[in-house]
Design a protein around this motif. Structure first.
Motif, PDB file in Angstrom:
ATOM      1  N   ALA A 272      68.040  35.591  11.488  1.00  0.00           N
ATOM      2  CA  ALA A 272      69.171  36.427  11.075  1.00  0.00           C
ATOM      3  C   ALA A 272      69.969  35.808   9.939  1.00  0.00           C
ATOM      4  N   VAL A 273      70.144  34.492   9.965  1.00  0.00           N
ATOM      5  CA  VAL A 273      70.963  33.841   8.937  1.00  0.00           C
ATOM      6  C   VAL A 273      70.303  33.917   7.564  1.00  0.00           C
ATOM      7  N   TYR A 274      68.997  34.060   7.521  1.00  0.00           N
ATOM      8  CA  TYR A 274      68.275  34.055   6.250  1.00  0.00           C
ATOM      9  C   TYR A 274      68.696  35.227   5.352  1.00  0.00           C
ATOM     10  N   TYR A 275      68.908  36.391   5.934  1.00  0.00           N
ATOM     11  CA  TYR A 275      69.096  37.613   5.130  1.00  0.00           C
ATOM     12  C   TYR A 275      70.424  37.666   4.384  1.00  0.00           C
ATOM     13  N   PRO A 276      71.580  37.371   5.010  1.00  0.00           N
ATOM     14  CA  PRO A 276      72.813  37.394   4.215  1.00  0.00           C
ATOM     15  C   PRO A 276      72.843  36.357   3.108  1.00  0.00           C
ATOM     16  N   LEU A 277      72.084  35.271   3.263  1.00  0.00           N
ATOM     17  CA  LEU A 277      72.048  34.264   2.210  1.00  0.00           C
ATOM     18  C   LEU A 277      71.377  34.775   0.942  1.00  0.00           C
ATOM     19  N   HIS A 278      70.624  35.881   1.047  1.00  0.00           N
ATOM     20  CA  HIS A 278      69.935  36.430  -0.115  1.00  0.00           C
ATOM     21  C   HIS A 278      70.505  37.767  -0.567  1.00  0.00           C
ATOM     22  N   LEU A 279      71.661  38.128  -0.031  1.00  0.00           N
ATOM     23  CA  LEU A 279      72.365  39.312  -0.524  1.00  0.00           C
ATOM     24  C   LEU A 279      73.298  38.889  -1.657  1.00  0.00           C
ATOM     25  N   GLU A 280      73.275  39.616  -2.750  1.00  0.00           N
ATOM     26  CA  GLU A 280      74.071  39.243  -3.916  1.00  0.00           C
ATOM     27  C   GLU A 280      75.564  39.215  -3.589  1.00  0.00           C
ATOM     28  N   TYR A 281      76.005  40.140  -2.731  1.00  0.00           N
ATOM     29  CA  TYR A 281      77.424  40.229  -2.389  1.00  0.00           C
ATOM     30  C   TYR A 281      77.897  38.983  -1.643  1.00  0.00           C
ATOM     31  N   SER A 283      76.532  35.865  -1.937  1.00  0.00           N
ATOM     32  CA  SER A 283      75.921  34.675  -2.547  1.00  0.00           C
ATOM     33  C   SER A 283      76.701  34.228  -3.774  1.00  0.00           C
ATOM     34  N   PRO A 284      77.933  33.730  -3.583  1.00  0.00           N
ATOM     35  CA  PRO A 284      78.675  33.220  -4.745  1.00  0.00           C
ATOM     36  C   PRO A 284      78.036  31.967  -5.324  1.00  0.00           C
ATOM     37  N   TRP A 285      77.309  31.215  -4.477  1.00  0.00           N
ATOM     38  CA  TRP A 285      76.598  30.015  -4.918  1.00  0.00           C
ATOM     39  C   TRP A 285      75.129  30.206  -4.576  1.00  0.00           C
ATOM     40  N   ALA A 286      74.421  30.863  -5.453  1.00  0.00           N
ATOM     41  CA  ALA A 286      73.029  31.232  -5.175  1.00  0.00           C
ATOM     42  C   ALA A 286      72.149  30.012  -4.937  1.00  0.00           C
ATOM     43  N   ASP A 287      72.365  28.942  -5.695  1.00  0.00           N
ATOM     44  CA  ASP A 287      71.543  27.741  -5.528  1.00  0.00           C
ATOM     45  C   ASP A 287      71.769  27.099  -4.158  1.00  0.00           C
ATOM     46  N   LEU A 288      73.019  27.091  -3.715  1.00  0.00           N
ATOM     47  CA  LEU A 288      73.324  26.517  -2.409  1.00  0.00           C
ATOM     48  C   LEU A 288      72.712  27.359  -1.298  1.00  0.00           C
ATOM     49  N   ALA A 289      72.808  28.689  -1.417  1.00  0.00           N
ATOM     50  CA  ALA A 289      72.201  29.570  -0.423  1.00  0.00           C
ATOM     51  C   ALA A 289      70.688  29.395  -0.386  1.00  0.00           C
ATOM     52  N   GLU A 290      70.083  29.237  -1.558  1.00  0.00           N
ATOM     53  CA  GLU A 290      68.634  29.030  -1.622  1.00  0.00           C
ATOM     54  C   GLU A 290      68.239  27.711  -0.975  1.00  0.00           C
ATOM     55  N   LEU A 291      69.053  26.689  -1.166  1.00  0.00           N
ATOM     56  CA  LEU A 291      68.773  25.388  -0.572  1.00  0.00           C
ATOM     57  C   LEU A 291      68.826  25.455   0.954  1.00  0.00           C
ATOM     58  N   LEU A 292      69.825  26.165   1.491  1.00  0.00           N
ATOM     59  CA  LEU A 292      69.960  26.267   2.941  1.00  0.00           C
ATOM     60  C   LEU A 292      68.841  27.085   3.564  1.00  0.00           C
ATOM     61  N   SER A 293      68.414  28.124   2.860  1.00  0.00           N
ATOM     62  CA  SER A 293      67.396  29.012   3.424  1.00  0.00           C
ATOM     63  C   SER A 293      65.974  28.540   3.150  1.00  0.00           C
ATOM     64  N   ALA A 294      65.820  27.455   2.396  1.00  0.00           N
ATOM     65  CA  ALA A 294      64.466  26.982   2.060  1.00  0.00           C
ATOM     66  C   ALA A 294      63.747  26.406   3.266  1.00  0.00           C
ATOM     67  N   LEU A 341      79.002  31.894   1.952  1.00  0.00           N
ATOM     68  CA  LEU A 341      78.963  33.357   1.913  1.00  0.00           C
ATOM     69  C   LEU A 341      80.117  33.969   1.134  1.00  0.00           C
ATOM     70  N   GLY A 342      81.038  33.152   0.663  1.00  0.00           N
ATOM     71  CA  GLY A 342      82.142  33.679  -0.135  1.00  0.00           C
ATOM     72  C   GLY A 342      83.103  34.533   0.652  1.00  0.00           C
ATOM     73  N   LEU A 343      83.416  34.133   1.895  1.00  0.00           N
ATOM     74  CA  LEU A 343      84.354  34.873   2.741  1.00  0.00           C
ATOM     75  C   LEU A 343      85.512  33.950   3.148  1.00  0.00           C
ATOM     76  N   PRO A 344      86.327  33.536   2.190  1.00  0.00           N
ATOM     77  CA  PRO A 344      87.349  32.535   2.509  1.00  0.00           C
ATOM     78  C   PRO A 344      88.441  33.039   3.439  1.00  0.00           C
TER      79      PRO A 344
END
Length: 409
Positions: A272-281, A283-294, A341-344
């Motif tokens: 489940a955690v994989y999918y929100p990490l690849h939603l543009e909305y 993913s303010p830090w795309a590289d960080l999200a990619e690193l976590l989901s790798a 996820l950019g939800l401060p």
């Protein structure tokens, strides 16, 4: 049987004789007001589109919705731009004053009015943290959230020192003036029918206003201590009841979130955690999200760990050490959500709700460190100003017991 009776008697005495959790209520006051204030300041350039006349959810649509659900919002009293700017500035000011702990009883009510006025105007704005803030701003009204870490407490401490020295303190003029002005405003908006709809908010507003007057009269005119003791017991019961509701609400949020997650197939298979990490909305830090989901193992552990912590937390409240471990895990999780996820503001609201469970010794140490840091900063400023070493100001230890001065009961 006698033991049970003694336990019940002790519990009743504890609930009625003192306002519990002074540090916890202070930290949630600071947490929720800071969250709302930061949100208002961040969205200051976009306020017209979010809540004002320029938004896609225009005044007519909002009026139809409010007419259906009866929700309270002062922004429905007028559609003018000037009125919107006034309400927005009012919400910012109330947040600042409650954050500082100035006239906390009054400011908690005004803070609630500001939150509800903006949120109920545009109900589709928010990231989930707005729902938490919406509920907690109402509960906060019934707490004595200015017992510590507030300007109210500092004023009360100075009054105590003056009485101990035999000095006669000056009369409180700000409290009665504030009460009179707000009473005139409340009476006027009630008379013209602006509070029609859901009666909950008008009842809260009138109850607090009248209760404050009764408290002030009894505090200054009663010849015996019995009326003061009675009002103090009522205030303690309201405070402790609201504190219990805040704790129960936080547990309910985590329990329902965890059990609903269990029913989802993506949470069951650990992806489940994989999918929100690849939603543009999200993913303010795309590289960080990619690193976590790798790493599939990392995704699996985070997914199952999230569910485990949320489901288990309400059951750990009876074990202090386990509760503190899970509490630290949830606060860390929300901090990660804020960044990744950019939800401060959602994360800040949930961390503020979690803070009600923080242990008192930890909060006292935290407050002591903050006080020392403030003293060092003030000393540095004074030394820079007068060119010599300043003598640190001696401060009395902070007393967590409730003290009522003027209109801060």
């Amino acid at each position: 049987m006698n033991r049970v009776a003694l336990c019940v008697s002790a519990a009743i005495a504890r609930v009625t004789e003192s306002a519990l959790g002074p540090y916890q209520t202070a930290v949630i006051r600071i947490g929720f007001t800071a969250t709302w204030l930061l949100f208002l300041l961040r969205e200051l350039p976009h306020r017209q589109e979010l809540y004002g006349p320029d938004g896609p959810w225009d005044f007519d649509l909002a009026q139809q919705l409010v007419g259906t659900n009866g929700a309270f919002t002062a922004l429905m009293w007028s559609g003018s731009r000037l009125w919107f700017e006034t309400v927005y500035a009012f919400a910012v000011l109330a947040s600042v004053l409650l954050l500082l702990g100035w006239r906390t009883r009054t400011m908690s009510v005004l803070f609630m009015v500001g939150v509800l006025s903006l949120q109920n105007r545009s109900v589709f704005v928010g990231d989930g943290g707005d729902n938490v803030l919406h509920l907690m701003c109402v509960y906060l009204v019934f707490t004595r959230c200015g017992q510590v870490w507030s300007l109210d407490r500092r004023r009360a401490r100075r009054a105590e020192v003056a009485r101990a020295r035999g000095e006669r303190g000056g009369a409180d003029r700000v409290g009665p003036a504030l009460w009179a002005v707000l009473g005139l405003v409340l009476g006027a908006v009630t008379a013209v029918g602006r509070l029609d709809g859901d009666p909950t908010i008008p009842v809260i507003l009138w109850t607090v206003w009248l209760g404050t007057a009764v408290w002030w009269v009894v505090d200054r005119r009663a010849r015996t201590d019995q009326p003061r003791i009675l009002l103090d017991v009522v205030g303690n019961i309201a405070h402790n009841g609201a504190l219990f509701v805040i704790m129960a609400e936080a547990c309910l949020i985590y329990a329902t979130a965890g059990w609903y997650k269990i029913q989802g197939s993506r949470w069951q298979d650990g992806t489940a955690v994989y999918y929100p990490l690849h939603l543009e909305y999200f993913s303010p830090w795309a590289d960080l999200a990619e690193l976590l989901s790798a790493s599939g193992t990392m995704v699996l552990l985070i997914t199952y760990g999230t569910v485990l912590v949320q489901v288990a937390f309400p059951f750990t409240l009876f074990h202090r050490r386990v509760k503190n471990v899970l509490l630290a895990a949830m606060i860390t999780e929300h901090a990660v959500i804020a960044v990744v996820l950019g939800l401060p503001f959602f994360s800040l609201a949930m961390i503020a709700a979690d803070a009600v469970f923080l242990p008192t010794p930890f909060l006292r140490r935290l407050g002591g460190r903050a006080a020392r840091a403030r003293a060092r900063l003030a000393g540095a400023v004074r030394r820079r100003g007068d060119g010599r070493r300043a003598v640190p100001e001696q401060r009395a230890p902070e007393d967590p017991e409730p003290t009522h001065v003027g209109f801060t009961a």
